[in-house]
Design an enzyme around this catalytic site. Sequence first.
Site, short mmCIF file in Angstrom:
data_model
loop_
_atom_site.label_atom_id
_atom_site.label_comp_id
_atom_site.label_asym_id
_atom_site.label_seq_id
_atom_site.Cartn_x
_atom_site.Cartn_y
_atom_site.Cartn_z
NE ARG A 1 148.15 114.16 -20.53
CZ ARG A 1 147.86 115.45 -20.46
NH1 ARG A 1 146.71 115.89 -20.94
NH2 ARG A 1 148.69 116.31 -19.93
CB CYS B 1 141.00 111.17 -19.40
SG CYS B 1 140.55 109.81 -20.47
CE LYS C 1 144.65 105.90 -23.61
NZ LYS C 1 145.47 106.17 -22.43
CG ASN C 2 148.45 104.23 -21.09
OD1 ASN C 2 147.85 104.87 -21.96
ND2 ASN C 2 148.07 104.22 -19.82
C1 UD1 Z 1 148.93 108.02 -22.42
C2 UD1 Z 1 149.25 107.52 -21.07
O1 UD1 Z 1 150.20 106.76 -20.88
N1 UD1 Z 1 148.46 107.89 -20.09
C3 UD1 Z 1 148.69 107.36 -18.76
C4 UD1 Z 1 149.75 108.21 -18.09
O2 UD1 Z 1 149.27 109.54 -18.11
P1 UD1 Z 1 150.30 110.73 -17.79
O3 UD1 Z 1 151.64 110.36 -18.29
O4 UD1 Z 1 149.67 111.98 -18.30
O5 UD1 Z 1 150.24 110.70 -16.23
P2 UD1 Z 1 151.37 111.12 -15.19
O6 UD1 Z 1 151.90 109.90 -14.54
O7 UD1 Z 1 152.34 112.05 -15.84
O8 UD1 Z 1 150.52 111.95 -14.12
C5 UD1 Z 1 150.48 111.57 -12.76
C6 UD1 Z 1 150.29 112.78 -11.89
O9 UD1 Z 1 151.38 113.68 -12.07
C7 UD1 Z 1 150.91 114.99 -12.33
N2 UD1 Z 1 151.84 115.69 -13.25
C8 UD1 Z 1 152.27 115.05 -14.38
C9 UD1 Z 1 153.10 115.70 -15.26
C10 UD1 Z 1 153.50 117.02 -14.99
O10 UD1 Z 1 154.25 117.66 -15.77
N3 UD1 Z 1 153.05 117.62 -13.86
C11 UD1 Z 1 152.23 116.97 -12.97
O11 UD1 Z 1 151.84 117.54 -11.94
C12 UD1 Z 1 149.54 114.76 -12.99
O12 UD1 Z 1 148.71 115.89 -12.88
C13 UD1 Z 1 149.02 113.57 -12.21
O13 UD1 Z 1 148.44 114.01 -10.99
O14 UD1 Z 1 149.95 107.72 -16.77
C14 UD1 Z 1 148.80 107.78 -15.93
C15 UD1 Z 1 149.18 107.27 -14.56
O15 UD1 Z 1 149.50 105.92 -14.60
C16 UD1 Z 1 147.66 106.97 -16.54
O16 UD1 Z 1 146.48 107.22 -15.80
C17 UD1 Z 1 147.39 107.37 -17.98
O17 UD1 Z 1 146.53 106.42 -18.58
C1 PEP Z 2 143.85 108.58 -18.34
C2 PEP Z 2 143.99 107.79 -19.39
O1 PEP Z 2 144.60 108.09 -20.55
P1 PEP Z 2 145.22 109.46 -21.13
O2 PEP Z 2 146.45 109.74 -20.34
O3 PEP Z 2 145.51 109.10 -22.53
O4 PEP Z 2 144.17 110.51 -20.98
C3 PEP Z 2 143.51 106.39 -19.38
O5 PEP Z 2 143.94 105.61 -20.27
O6 PEP Z 2 142.70 106.02 -18.51
#
Ligand code: UD1
Ligand code: PEP
Length: 447
Positions: free
Chosen positions: A100, A124, A26-27
Amino acid sequence: MTRSNDVLLVHGGTPLEGEINVRGAKNLVPKAMVAALLGSAPSRLRNVPDIRDVRVVRGLLQLHGVTVRPGDESGELVMDPTHVESANVADIDAHAGSSRIPILFCGPLLHRLGHAFIPGLGGCDIGGRPIDFHFDVLRQFGATIEKRADGQYLEAPHRLRGTKIRLPYPSVGSTEQVLLTAVLAEGVTELSNAAVEPEIEDLICVLQKMGAIISMDTDRTIRITGVDKLGGYNHRALPDRLEAASWASAALATEGSVYVRGARQREMMTFLNTFRKVGGAFDIGDEGIRFWHPGGKLNAIALETDVHPGFQTDWQQPLVVALTQASGLSIVHETVYESRLGFTSALNQMGAHIQLYRECLGGSACRFGQRNFLHSAVVSGPTRLQGSDLVIPDLRGGFSYLIAALAAQGTSRVHGIDLINRGYENFMHKLVELGAKVELPNGGEAI
Ligand SMILES: CC(=O)N[C@H]1[C@@H](OP(=O)(O)OP(=O)(O)OC[C@H]2O[C@@H](n3ccc(=O)[nH]c3=O)[C@H](O)[C@@H]2O)O[C@H](CO)[C@@H](O)[C@@H]1O
Ligand SMILES: C=C(OP(=O)(O)O)C(=O)O
């Protein structure tokens, strides 16, 4: 309110036994689909699961003039980006749904059209999930961003330029934002403090197949040399290590045995070490991994989630259910999302003993310590779980509730199961294959 076919009755107490198959991650898959936008020729993506996040991205690509059709083999998509065009803002907004991924359209659309619109994002509800890093890096490439009531409007009046970026935290999405933007930007981009999750490496493989020049150092630095043009790709998506671990936790919590065809050791090493410490058994084969409860007691452990190669946060919620069956006190420190432990209150309602704390318990101090977030848990076990009425809060929390309901005595009504379709392909069918006693009320059709 949930629809009646959005409720699952789960009759607990039967171990999960048998074999299921996991397909592409999925990711990774939706991001590889976005990458197809960058090419001047069609791309073929294989091992694509039928999950909602894939359907959302497919719809968004089509809105932008990309033709998307099934390929010859099951789970193959062929995407032709020859005629990329602007999409109607209202259509994008209506289509973006619960995912997202729309934020990752920025770079490719800026390169192809010179402008992009990003609607409100789904995903989520496990923390604030800001997108400030994304916009900071896009500005560094030369984009302008205007926030309006319906979303963010981006423009790139000139070709985007490579730049030197340091992320404040190794964010997965922001790293992907940089990759998908830098590959066609002018000159070199150096990204430090990058995320290095296996799904990111696989996205880099996709981009390299398209003609990109990307190198990864061992210190979280990624260098991208921009090129003028990219072609299509032919790629088999890496398997979903998050789904695989969910089924492993389900096998452990229900005292069962599940062979997960498609699961791979390489991307799951950290999970496998933890699974073994808890007392779970596994056998790694060429085609998949069998996970089982070997009998006897499970062990309490100290667990801290972290960025790769640490313990993935998306593995945490399902494993916590298994920890309710371990003897002693387990400590869980969630360091990636500030609000990913709220799902435990329903487990307590089922008979678990889980206490949440604001302090950073166990390992190291994290970004959330002293900031009023209940991000550490002490799980006291083993406890007998009883069936209950459960409302699914998020994707992994939802799967965790299914596991808890399967491990519990009696019947649970699990509300909001449609959310699970966002990331678990055909989960109802898989549950039935594994012998779970589940039914839709009034004999309804599986959604
Ligand atoms: C679709 C997808 O691939 N989702 C995954 C992706 O989410 P996603 O890419 O949204 O997660 P991030 O790694 O970016 O987020 C990690 C942390 O960074 C913070 N943050 C992020 C971006 C930003 O602009 N500012 C900021 O503060 C977030 O709030 C969080 O606390 O990676 C996460 C961490 O492995 C996984 O749990 C999710 O399943
Ligand atoms: C947090 C998750 O996904 P998303 O970033 O798509 O919300 C997840 O796959 O557990």
